[in-house]
Design an enzyme around this catalytic site. Structure first.
Site, PDB file in Angstrom:
ATOM      1  N   CYS A  55     128.645  63.937 -73.269  1.00 29.82           N
ATOM      2  CA  CYS A  55     127.814  65.005 -73.854  1.00 29.82           C
ATOM      3  C   CYS A  55     128.453  66.382 -73.611  1.00 29.82           C
ATOM      4  CB  CYS A  55     126.413  64.911 -73.245  1.00 29.82           C
ATOM      5  SG  CYS A  55     125.425  66.403 -73.386  1.00 29.82           S
ATOM      6  N   CYS A  58     126.315  68.760 -71.552  1.00 32.28           N
ATOM      7  CA  CYS A  58     126.306  68.367 -70.139  1.00 32.28           C
ATOM      8  C   CYS A  58     127.550  68.915 -69.438  1.00 32.28           C
ATOM      9  CB  CYS A  58     126.270  66.849 -70.006  1.00 32.28           C
ATOM     10  SG  CYS A  58     124.833  66.061 -70.805  1.00 32.28           S
ATOM     11  N   CYS A 192     103.682  54.866 -67.682  1.00 33.84           N
ATOM     12  CA  CYS A 192     103.561  53.790 -68.682  1.00 33.84           C
ATOM     13  C   CYS A 192     102.181  53.799 -69.330  1.00 33.84           C
ATOM     14  CB  CYS A 192     103.836  52.453 -67.995  1.00 33.84           C
ATOM     15  SG  CYS A 192     103.207  51.008 -68.860  1.00 33.84           S
ATOM     16  N   CYS A 195     100.140  50.631 -68.813  1.00 32.47           N
ATOM     17  CA  CYS A 195      99.618  50.575 -67.444  1.00 32.47           C
ATOM     18  C   CYS A 195      98.339  51.409 -67.321  1.00 32.47           C
ATOM     19  CB  CYS A 195     100.650  51.082 -66.449  1.00 32.47           C
ATOM     20  SG  CYS A 195     102.223  50.194 -66.481  1.00 32.47           S
TER      21      CYS A 195
END
Length: 442
Positions: A55, A58, A192, A195
């Site tokens: 990247c 980055c 999640c 979840c």
């Protein structure tokens, strides 16, 4: 040209293997093997960059990220994750682009997105501002947490989150693997969505299962983002994953539905498969009756003939019939009792048993002070039909005489032997004038 190209390709290969940072930098290299220990279990504030070696943005960030890490050394932790190599970590925190910077503060399970600039000064300023807020919260007694009860989600579902046992790397073996009880364990991630949807159902099921099994089946939860050793040990690849643990056996995957009723039904099946048949207790004192009847939805009481009428073999035959039915209905968690005819007359009177002869049977609901009498045969089939009708809400009931459990007498327990007739004292006839027996009394 070829040599230059070769150097570039070689440099690119080295960069791809080793990432953008080296051990000599103040930037901590984070991986799935050390992320839990370094970040999630740390009390420090962390700024974590998720990057990919290929990247461009980055690469541009590298010098400023290193400079910020050096400036914040000993104050704020600065780390970096090669999310191209460690895709699981990137996916765990919803990384969709590079570089992504997350701030792990008070609640390590809910990192915040970094919104500041990409210069070293902006990064340091943002870190110090976050650190001040964290210290202020701690001073005010507020802190983040990672336990199951702090998951966000729907309503309570009628259950109590306190009945879900929080399991960790430290307590799992002792609490679950060394337990004689059955465990259903959910491995979850706080971020999640599935979840969060399961959480109220799991909490409600935990309360119901605890009540219906007298605490012999447990529902637990593992935050797999914190306790990654456990997640790795059991091959957790997605969330939520539910495993069933029974002592001495390999864990099995839960295959049922995700509603409260589905979870409870599976838990009760597991309970009935593993629980031993209840003991048939002789009523030898008031405590036996009270505990068995008040702690159970129903207690089944048999009044067996006197030992002189049946002998040990006959009594054991009756007890065998009781044990077979107790095993058949063990899922109900009823109490099972017996008394010898004549030993507990107040109990017989309260249940109206005496008039039907022996053996006799009654089933008592101590909460409602109602009872039903066995009208059919005292046999495996007859008792089964009687109890089956009761469990389905059929059959007539009466109020226990006096509206309360009757007085119970303390008696010696049966020793398992045949009964013996009482030995009477011999009568000495030497002092009796036999001639007087022939005289009429005036």
């Amino acid at each position: 040209m070829r040599s230059v190209l070769g150097v570039l390709l070689c440099s690119w290969a080295v960069l791809s293997v080793h990432g953008l940072y080296s051990p000599s930098d103040d930037v901590v290299e984070l991986t799935p093997s050390n992320f839990n220990r370094e970040v999630l279990q740390s009390d420090s504030l962390w700024l974590v960059e998720f990057y990919a070696p290929w990247c461009g943005h980055c690469k541009n960030l590298v010098p400023d990220w290193k400079k910020a890490a050096t400036a914040l050394k000993g104050i704020v932790k600065v780390g970096a994750v090669d999310a191209d190599q460690h895709k699981s970590l990137g996916g765990q925190y919803g990384v969709r682009g590079f570089p992504t910077i997350k701030v792990f503060g008070a609640n390590k399970n809910k990192p915040a997105d970094y919104q500041g600039g990409r210069s070293s000064q902006a990064i340091v300023d943002e870190a110090l501002n976050t650190l001040r807020s964290l210290v202020k919260d701690r001073l005010g007694g507020r802190s983040g947490g990672s336990d199951y009860s702090k998951q966000s989600g729907g309503g309570s579902g009628g259950g109590s989150k306190k009945d879900v046992v929080e399991l960790t790397d430290d307590n799992f073996d002792r609490t679950v693997l060394q337990s004689d009880d059955v465990w259903l364990v959910e491995f979850f991630a706080p971020w999640c969505g599935h979840c969060k949807n399961l959480e109220p159902e799991w909490a409600a099921a935990a309360t119901e299962v605890k009540d219906q099994t007298n605490g012999r089946v447990h529902l637990g939860a593992v935050d797999a983002t914190v306790h990654q050793n456990l997640a790795s040990r059991y091959g957790i690849r997605g969330f939520p994953t539910i495993k069933i643990f029974k002592k001495g056996e390999e864990p099995e995957d839960y295959q049922g539905g995700r509603t409260r009723s589905d979870i409870v039904a599976r838990a009760l099946d597991l309970f009935s498969d593993n629980v031993p048949a209840p003991e048939i207790l002789e009523i030898v004192n008031a405590d036996v009756l009270k505990k068995s009847c008040e702690d159970s939805q129903l207690c089944v009481i048999a009044v067996l003939p006197h030992i002189l009428d049946t002998g040990a073999a006959g009594r054991n035959g009756y007890l065998e019939v009781l044990m077979k039915n107790a095993d058949k209905y063990k899922k109900k968690m009823w109490g099972w009792l017996w008394a010898e005819a004549g030993a507990q007359m107040d109990l017989e009177s309260a249940l109206g048993i005496g008039g039907f002869g022996y053996p006799a049977m009654a089933a008592i609901n101590a909460r409602k002070m109602k009872f039903a009498l066995l009208r059919g045969s005292f046999s495996e089939t007859g008792i089964h039909e009687f109890l089956r009708d009761l469990s389905m809400g059929r059959g007539s009931t009466s109020t226990v005489g006096g509206g309360a459990l009757p007085k119970i007498y303390t008696v010696e327990p049966w020793d398992g032997k045949d009964g013996e007739l009482p030995v009477e004292d011999d009568i000495d006839l030497s002092d009796i004038d036999m001639d007087d027996l022939d005289k009429d009394e005036l």
